[in-house]
Design a protein around this motif. Structure first.
Motif, PDB file in Angstrom:
ATOM      1  N   SER A 110     140.429   1.134 104.967  1.00 12.03           N
ATOM      2  CA  SER A 110     139.054   1.283 105.155  1.00 12.03           C
ATOM      3  C   SER A 110     138.567   1.055 106.575  1.00 12.03           C
ATOM      4  O   SER A 110     137.876   1.542 107.382  1.00 12.03           O
ATOM      5  N   ASN A 114     137.410   3.018 109.827  1.00 12.69           N
ATOM      6  CA  ASN A 114     136.081   2.745 110.384  1.00 12.69           C
ATOM      7  C   ASN A 114     135.794   2.235 111.793  1.00 12.69           C
ATOM      8  O   ASN A 114     134.896   2.725 112.695  1.00 12.69           O
ATOM      9  N   SER A 117     135.271   4.833 114.585  1.00 16.37           N
ATOM     10  CA  SER A 117     133.888   5.141 114.891  1.00 16.37           C
ATOM     11  C   SER A 117     133.403   4.766 116.088  1.00 16.37           C
ATOM     12  O   SER A 117     132.818   5.547 116.772  1.00 16.37           O
ATOM     13  N   ASP A 118     133.496   3.488 116.042  1.00 14.89           N
ATOM     14  CA  ASP A 118     133.042   2.571 117.349  1.00 14.89           C
ATOM     15  C   ASP A 118     133.591   3.261 118.359  1.00 14.89           C
ATOM     16  O   ASP A 118     133.100   3.389 119.763  1.00 14.89           O
ATOM     17  N   ALA A 120     135.045   6.145 118.922  1.00 13.42           N
ATOM     18  CA  ALA A 120     134.352   7.615 119.235  1.00 13.42           C
ATOM     19  C   ALA A 120     133.063   7.582 119.855  1.00 13.42           C
ATOM     20  O   ALA A 120     132.681   8.368 120.795  1.00 13.42           O
ATOM     21  N   SER A 121     132.269   6.666 119.505  1.00 10.32           N
ATOM     22  CA  SER A 121     130.884   6.358 120.131  1.00 10.32           C
ATOM     23  C   SER A 121     131.020   5.985 121.632  1.00 10.32           C
ATOM     24  O   SER A 121     130.023   6.177 122.353  1.00 10.32           O
ATOM     25  N   THR A 564     137.402  10.692 116.697  1.00  9.44           N
ATOM     26  CA  THR A 564     136.311  11.385 115.584  1.00  9.44           C
ATOM     27  C   THR A 564     137.339  11.755 114.561  1.00  9.44           C
ATOM     28  O   THR A 564     137.006  11.845 113.284  1.00  9.44           O
ATOM     29  N   MET A 567     139.215   9.254 112.620  1.00 12.17           N
ATOM     30  CA  MET A 567     138.181   8.605 111.865  1.00 12.17           C
ATOM     31  C   MET A 567     137.773   9.742 110.472  1.00 12.17           C
ATOM     32  O   MET A 567     137.897   9.270 109.222  1.00 12.17           O
ATOM     33  N   ASN A 568     137.855  10.850 110.769  1.00 13.60           N
ATOM     34  CA  ASN A 568     137.706  11.855 109.653  1.00 13.60           C
ATOM     35  C   ASN A 568     138.794  12.027 108.661  1.00 13.60           C
ATOM     36  O   ASN A 568     138.829  12.775 107.870  1.00 13.60           O
ATOM     37  N   ARG A 570     139.820   9.986 106.945  1.00 11.41           N
ATOM     38  CA  ARG A 570     139.401   8.956 105.792  1.00 11.41           C
ATOM     39  C   ARG A 570     138.682   9.951 104.628  1.00 11.41           C
ATOM     40  O   ARG A 570     138.964   9.659 103.410  1.00 11.41           O
TER      41      ARG A 570
END
Length: 661
Positions: A110, A114, A117-118, A120-121, A564, A567-568, A570
């Motif tokens: 996990s 996650n 996500s950082d 991707a941003s 992204t 991350m998806n 998951r």
């Protein structure tokens, strides 16, 4: 003199009774000792004219207080208890490997997902990229640690089984020796109680390791049988047991065999019954296999999905992504347990291999392939017994014999004969050597090779939901964009679109627009899948473009589309319908159910064994209060017998004195 004889006999009988009671008290804590009792019988009386006159008492025998039925029941219950407890203890150790919480493997997966996500941003943030790679490395490390823990548990169980097999052979030899002593003692006319107790205790100790059946022989010896009918001890002859590999030579599994007349006979594991060896074999050959497969499936599925998705992205230098984790070769034969093992009795030359068809369909199981002919047969999923026949309908793509649970089972070489069998173990070693491939954050391929561009003069409410690359074929020349042009029927308000990549003539065929149905394309750059939402107007457009096409002035360094997508993952259904991040929870649940069930069985069998042992002890055990009361009883009888002798002596003395006068 009759009084003297009667007194002497009584004195001797009560002395033996006192000695027997004392022996009981002395052996109150001796394992396997059965309480003994003196059986007294009246000496046949002497006939006279006035009737029969008693001649005293004799000791008929020393009786062993023993119930064959209760002893047999207690021994069998103890064997069942030992099997259940041994398996339960090992399952608790396996459950500890599949631990939850922040230090568990599920938390590592996990955290890794996650971390993207950082990225991707902020795709250009090297710190975020470094953190993501660190999470990848931690996940790989926990996969390896869990695999090593299972290996250590396997080694410990194998050594423990081997030691207990040696104990079985030692006890069998001791039983044979006692059989010999009992057979020689039988001719003396009285039961050798202590020898019988010793043998019964040895049989009970033997049943701690493996359940046996005992059959008495005419000479007083007993035959000891395993798995229902295989003789371990016959009189003074012992057939030793040993551990061997299974039919496929799998070093991670063991079977019990017996050497009979110089020939090795395999014992059916399901017929062994109770005993620690039976419980440990069941754990090793079933429970540990499932734990290893659950971990291996989790590792292979996650690393395969992550590698495939990472390969669809571009790194900071515009290069296509490579593997994120070391690629797992499910056909490697360098490991101690081969993934495609032929049965030792195969007569054909066939060799099988594996390949991955769909990593989201994996089942945590081994498979057995049985050939009915050179090209047909069936495949049994060992976890639940499901049988799949081949050739399949529709047929699997050559060279696959069959496609099962996301795996292609292929005929690699040779030809199979009727009756040939193979054991397929896709996940046995998947987690052993998994690792992060690179550590440079620039190599993290988080940019998508394609991007979406709305028409600059669009008037509708068209919006991009997702645009995912399905392949990644980089070239020096940017690829032409694919343009979707929308139109609205003024009568029916139906929305359609045309596409510029239409063959043979672009923008001639209209397709109905459905926001819930992805639009896909086979593109030389990147096959892609597109989802749009909203209500377009006639003339609105959307373009799928090469992110490196200078005409659109897109900066791939600022693109985090592939991050992204990673991350998806998951939320992608993978493990029996569970999403990736729930895959480990599913594994914990399956091991937990087994552990809980085994613990309950151990509790129940322990209770039953304790109750039956209590019933046996009520017959054979020594009660100190009862023996103390007997001591007083026999002491008084002994004293009375001595008094009788004294009286006889006084009578004799008086008689002698009278004759002297």
């Amino acid at each position: 003199m009759s009084v003297l004889n009667i007194g002497t006999r009584a004195l001797q009988a009560n002395q033996i009774a006192l000695q027997t009671a004392g022996n009981n008290i002395a052996n109150v804590n001796t394992p396997g000792y059965s309480r003994q009792s003196v059986v007294l019988t009246a000496v046949e009386g002497q006939f006279t004219g006035g009737g029969y006159i008693g001649k005293g008492v004799d000791v008929q025998t020393i009786q062993r207080n023993f119930s064959a039925f209760l002893t047999r029941q207690a021994t069998l219950a103890s064997a069942t208890q030992n099997a259940d407890v041994a398996r339960s203890n090992k399952l608790n150790q396996l459950q500890d490997i599949f631990s939850g919480g922040s230090t568990g493997l599920g938390a590592a997966v996990s955290d890794m997902m996650n971390a993207f996500s950082d990225v991707a941003s902020a795709p250009t943030d090297l710190t975020a990229r470094t953190v993501a790679l660190t999470r990848v490395d931690e996940t790989a490390g926990r996969f390896r640690a869990a695999a090593q823990a299972i290996k250590d548990l396997q080694t410990g169980v194998s050594q423990e089984i081997s030691q207990k097999v040696n104990n079985i052979n030692t006890l069998a030899k001791n039983i044979a020796d006692v059989n010999d002593e009992i057979a020689r003692a039988q001719g003396k006319g009285q039961p050798p109680n202590d020898l019988l107790d010793r043998r019964d205790q040895l049989v009970r100790e033997l049943n701690q390791f493996v359940q046996t059946t005992s059959i008495a022989a005419d000479d007083g010896s007993v035959g000891i049988f395993l798995a229902g009918s295989q003789p371990l001890v016959l009189g003074t002859t012992v057939s030793p047991v040993s551990l061997v590999s299974d039919d496929f030579g799998d070093t991670l599994k063991s079977k019990l065999s017996i050497i009979r007349d110089g020939r090795q006979v395999l014992l059916d594991e399901n017929a062994l019954g109770g005993g620690e060896v039976s419980g440990l074999l069941r754990f090793q050959n079933n429970d540990l296999v499932e734990g290893r497969n659950l971990l291996g499936r989790l590792t292979l599925a996650i690393t395969t999905q992550m590698n495939e998705q990472h390969a669809l992205g571009l790194d900071l230098d515009g290069k296509a992504g490579g593997d994120l984790f070391t690629r797992i070769d499910i056909n490697t034969t360098a490991n101690i347990s081969k993934p495609t093992a032929p049965a030792t009795l195969n007569t054909g030359t066939a060799a099988l291999s594996l390949s991955i068809k769909d990593s989201t369909q994996f089942a945590a199981s081994d498979y057995e392939v049985n050939f009915n002919s050179a090209t047909s047969g069936n495949i049994t999923r060992k976890s639940d017994g499901k049988v799949i026949t081949f050739p399949q309908t529709p047929p699997a793509t050559a060279p696959a014999l069959a496609s099962v649970d996301g795996l292609n089972i292929n005929l690699a070489s040779g030809a199979a004969n009727v009756g040939d069998r193979f054991l397929i173990k896709p996940f046995a070693t998947s987690a052993d050597n998994v690792a992060r491939v690179f550590s440079t954050p620039r190599q993290l391929a988080v940019a998508s090779p394609i991007a979406g561009a709305m028409g600059t003069v669009n008037k509708g409410s068209l919006q991009l939901v997702s645009l995912n690359a399905l392949t990644n074929n980089q070239s020096a020349t940017p690829h032409s964009p694919v343009t979707l042009t929308f139109a609205v029927n003024v009568t029916t308000n139906a929305v359609t679109y045309t596409r510029s990549d239409e063959v043979p003539v672009a923008n001639t065929t209209s397709y109905p627009f459905d926001p819930n149905t992805p639009i896909t394309a086979v593109d030389p750059l990147a096959n892609w899948s597109l989802k749009l939402t909203g209500t377009p107007k006639t003339g609105d457009t959307f373009k799928v473009v090469d992110i490196k096409d200078p005409a659109f002035k897109l900066d791939l360094k600022l693109n985090g589309g592939n991050a992204t997508a990673m991350m998806n993952l998951r939320d992608k259904a993978m493990f029996d319908g569970s999403v990736m991040t729930d895959g480990y929870a599913s594994a914990i649940s399956q091991i937990g159910i087994r552990t809980q069930s085994a613990g309950y069985s151990a509790t129940v069998s322990s209770t039953i064994a304790a109750n039956l042992e209590q019933d046996r002890s009520a017959v054979s055990g020594v009660n100190l209060d009862e023996e103390a009361a007997k001591l007083i009883q026999y002491q008084q009888a002994y004293q009375a017998s001595a008094k009788m002798i004294q009286i006889a002596q006084n009578i004799f003395d008086t008689l002698i004195q009278g004759l002297g006068r």
